[in-house]
Structures are given as C-alpha cells and as structure tokens.
Design an enzyme around this catalytic site. Structure first.
Site, short mmCIF file in Angstrom:
data_model
loop_
_atom_site.label_atom_id
_atom_site.label_comp_id
_atom_site.label_asym_id
_atom_site.label_seq_id
_atom_site.Cartn_x
_atom_site.Cartn_y
_atom_site.Cartn_z
N LYS A 102 26.42 68.15 37.71
CA LYS A 102 25.35 66.53 37.67
C LYS A 102 25.56 66.26 36.02
O LYS A 102 24.68 66.16 35.42
CB LYS A 102 24.08 66.06 38.39
CG LYS A 102 24.12 64.80 38.00
CD LYS A 102 24.37 64.12 40.03
CE LYS A 102 24.43 62.68 39.92
NZ LYS A 102 25.30 61.60 39.03
N LYS A 138 28.94 66.71 32.36
CA LYS A 138 29.45 65.78 30.94
C LYS A 138 30.73 65.82 31.19
O LYS A 138 31.86 66.53 31.91
CB LYS A 138 28.84 65.77 29.96
CG LYS A 138 28.46 63.93 29.94
CD LYS A 138 27.22 63.92 30.13
CE LYS A 138 27.07 62.78 29.14
NZ LYS A 138 25.09 61.87 30.00
N ASP A 178 27.89 56.15 31.49
CA ASP A 178 26.58 56.53 30.24
C ASP A 178 27.70 55.33 29.48
O ASP A 178 28.10 54.49 30.03
CB ASP A 178 27.09 57.75 29.73
CG ASP A 178 26.72 58.54 28.77
OD1 ASP A 178 25.43 59.29 29.24
OD2 ASP A 178 27.39 58.06 28.07
#
Length: 458
Positions: A102, A138, A178
């Site tokens: 995640k 990520k 992000d």
C-alpha cells in the site's frame, strides 16, 4: 564485569548495523534519499537488537532493507503536437509481511529509483504504525503534470497504467495518490484499469472520487492527521493549538488541510509555499484564496498577493523557515528543512515540528530539534493519516458501504492518538523517553519484524 559485557554487546550490535548500512550503500549507489531513510531507521535499532538478538539471528535488518520487488518500465505517450514522449515508471513492492502493498504514486521530474525506494521503505513502517493490515509500497514516474493539457495527462496516465495494472490488485498492491497525483490522475488510472481488466474493482485504488468508491475525509486525511498528531504532542505538555502561530510549507493537498485543521483548532497560519516561493501573510493566510488558486485554477502561490496585497511573496522556498512561529509543519517535500533552517527555527522559539511530508528534515536538522527539546513528530508517525484513511477506504469498498465524514474523522483522530501513544511507549520502554523518532521506528519495526519471522524465509 556486567558493564563490560553490556558494552561489548552494544559494540557488536553497532558493528552489525554498520555492516548492513555499508551493504545498502554499496548495493544502491547514488541513491542518497534511500541511504538517508535507512540510516535514520537503523540508528534506532541498537536497543532492540541488544535486548532481543533473534532479529540478528534471523537477519531481519538485511531482509527489511531489500525490496521484495522493484518494477521499472517505459511509459511512451503522445503529446498534443503528435510527438512521442517517453518517461520512466516505477513501482516498489517493499514489504508485504502484514498485508498487501500500500502506497502512493508520485509524478514529478525528481522521481528516480532511489526516491521510490526511500518512500517505499518509510511506507512499510508508517503503515505498520497505522495499525492497519497493510504492507509498504510506492510508485511513480518522472513525468511532470504541470503545464500539460488534460489530454496529455490522460494519455500519459493510460500508458502508465497499461503496464502497472499487471502488478496491482485489491489483495496484492493498492496504489493511491502522492505529489502530482490527485483525483484527476487517480480517476484516469482507475478508468484504464477497468478498461483492461473489466469489472468495477473499487478496492484496487484509494483516493478515488466520492461517486465511484472514494471515502470522505481522504483528501483531508494527511493534513488533518498531522495536526491531530501535533495536538497530542502539545496535550502531553499541557498546551494546545489555540492562539499559536503556524508556518506550513507547501500548498498542495497535505498543506491545505493541515492549515484548515490548525485554523479550526484556533491557530493562526501565517505562511505557505510552493516549489517557486512562499507567501507571508501577517494577518493570517486566507485559506479560501489558497484553495481557489491550487485546487480550482492550478495557479502559483505568488498570485495570492494579487488578492491580498498586504501579504508578501518571496522567491525561493527555504526562507519560509525564517518566519518566527510556534509550530512548523513541513508539508512539501524531502529535505526541505536543513540544519541551518532548523537552527533558525529554534532561535525564533519554535516549540513543535511535525512532518507532513515524507522525510522533510535532514538528519542534522532532526538532531538540532531533539537537542533543543523541540517536540518533534517524524513523518512515519505524523504523516500516517493519509494511508490510514486509505485503509479505511479499502474497508468500505470491501463492505460496499460508506461511513459519514464525522465517523471517518473520528476514526482518523483515534488512529493518530494511538500512533502517538504507541510511539511514546516504545521510546520509553527502550530507554529513549520522549524521543518519537526512536519510538516510531521501534514500534513500526517490531510488528513487521515479528511477522517476517513468523512467516519463515520468504
């Protein structure tokens, strides 16, 4: 004799940690951000390894610094002039010991393998601290959405997802947004995933729009969570945010909602920034103007002074930390607070710093804050609100159910309080009372490490 034995054991542990660090640097040359993240983490591990040598016996440190999988791929796309452009895409699936990978996706020219690995490494422990059953991952690309048309962004994202879809899924790897990836980009990603895979698998992304499986409070979560963490730090000292002067770097999603929550709790926010410079408004930042500039019109923060001519705009970002404040919230990017900036903040009387961004303070800056008894909330703890609500979004998708704003916000506040208390408890247990850097590292590590041991050599 006992003291000599303990001293020898500590020296042996430190030598072991240094060997692991040396290996990380040797295997990952030039990846300075990843080296920095690993160093900051490793420096907290000595008391853990001294107390319980099983983590050395099972080579947990060597295993925990190595990603389970690193995916790099080409992203070709066509611009509005019909020219073929090529970017590079990444996804690191760092650790799945406690759940599916995640972590967010970042689109920014600075993105490279080292930055993605540092973010995935940090995410592993941040997710552990959240208390949710999610592992660390990520992703991103060196694509810059700034200045691109809607069509160019969509075509890039569709090309990016045409490769990434092979490696993600609601029980395997769940991306989110992000820097450079907001609701627009998530929507395009989700649409392309559906186009390729078929079906409406809402749980494969978080940060989705509310009309197709998103969660209330998700866009506010990282900023709100950071301020809730500050609230806990201050409460421990018998203080509150009421009447405090706050400086917030950034003006994206995290910064905007950190400012909003700080204002709701009675603070006065006097400065914010973007990648070009910062604005200082001694009367207090007008949040509606910032939201209009950044969320609606996608303009630069310098345009704030057109609406508020009494405010000041300054080119360059680092100067924001020269503004006297009680509370500093770095919410922009990595290494934005240097040793010099930290010293200025301390000189000007800062009482608390909480990291809304990922690793925004250098190691030297952190030392300055700790040496001067500044309340310091490290990113893997103070920045965990976003992923916590992402995990709540996953839960809602699984149940085909939605909680109210108030319900999600209450859960977020409780999660941030738990992270603070668990980090403080770990720091005290291992002899570093009040040090949230050490406490967060240890609390996050133990859950992941024990799970890795339980699952064997995988």
């Amino acid at each position: 004799m006992v003291l000599q034995t303990r001293t020898a054991a500590k020296a042996e542990v430190n030598e072991y940690i240094q060997r692991v660090l040396d290996t990380v640097i040797q295997r990952n040359p030039g990846e300075s951000e990843f080296h920095q993240a690993v160093k900051e983490f490793m420096y907290s591990m000595t008391p853990v390894l001294e107390r319980d040598p099983k983590y050395i016996q099972y080579n947990i440190l060597e295993r925990i610094v190595e990603p389970e999988r690193m995916i790099t791929f080409r992203v070709p796309w066509v611009d509005d002039q019909g020219r073929i452009q090529v970017n590079r895409g990444y996804r690191v699936q760092f650790n799945s010991a406690i759940g599916p990978y995640k972590g967010g996706i970042r689109f920014h020219p600075s993105v490279n393998a080292g930055i993605i690995k540092f973010l995935g490494f940090e995410q592993t422990f941040k997710n552990s601290l959240s208390g949710m059953p999610i592992g660390g991952g990520k992703g991103g690309s060196d694509f810059d959405p700034k200045g691109k048309s809607e069509g160019e962004v969509m075509r890039f994202v569709q090309s990016f997802m045409t490769e990434l879809y092979k490696y993600i899924g609601p029980d395997e790897d769940v991306p989110a947004g992000d820097i450079g990836v907001g609701p627009r980009e998530i929507g395009y990603m989700f649409g392309q995933y559906k186009r390729i895979c078929g079906g409406h698998e809402a749980g494969v992304f978080t940060g989705k729009g509310l009309t197709y499986g998103g969660s209330l409070v998700r866009k506010e979560a990282t900023g709100y969570g950071c301020v809730y963490f500050v609230e806990e730090m201050l409460k421990e000292k018998g203080m509150s945010l009421e009447g405090r002067t706050v400086v917030v770097s950034g003006s994206g999603n995290v910064a905007i909602y950190a400012m909003e929550k700080a204002m709701q709790l009675g603070a006065k926010v006097v400065a914010c920034s973007d990648s070009n410079g910062y604005v200082y408004d001694p009367q207090g930042i007008n949040l509606e103007t910032v939201k209009q500039l950044k969320e609606v019109e996608r303009r630069r923060i310098k345009d704030y002074v057109q609406e508020h001519p009494h405010a000041e705009y300054h080119e360059g970002c680092s100067g924001i930390w020269t503004i006297p404040c009680d509370i500093a919230l770095p919410c922009a990017t990595q290494n934005e607070i240097s040793e010099e900036s930290a010293s200025i903040l301390v000189k000007n009387g800062v009482i608390a710093v909480a990291e809304g961004a990922n690793m925004p303070s250098t190691l030297e800056a952190i030392d300055i804050f700790l040496q001067n008894d500044v309340l310091f909330g490290p990113a893997k703890a103070a920045n965990a609100g976003g992923v916590s609500v992402s995990a709540l979004e996953m839960s809602q998708n699984s149940m085909r159910f939605n909680w109210t704003f108030e319900e999600v916000d209450a859960k977020l506040r409780q999660i941030m309080s738990n992270i603070y208390r668990n980090s403080m408890a770990a720091a005290e247990e291992y002899g570093y009372t009040g040090n949230l850097v050490v406490g967060a590292n240890i609390a996050g590590f133990l859950k992941v490490a024990d799970s890795m041991i339980a699952q064997g050599v995988v």
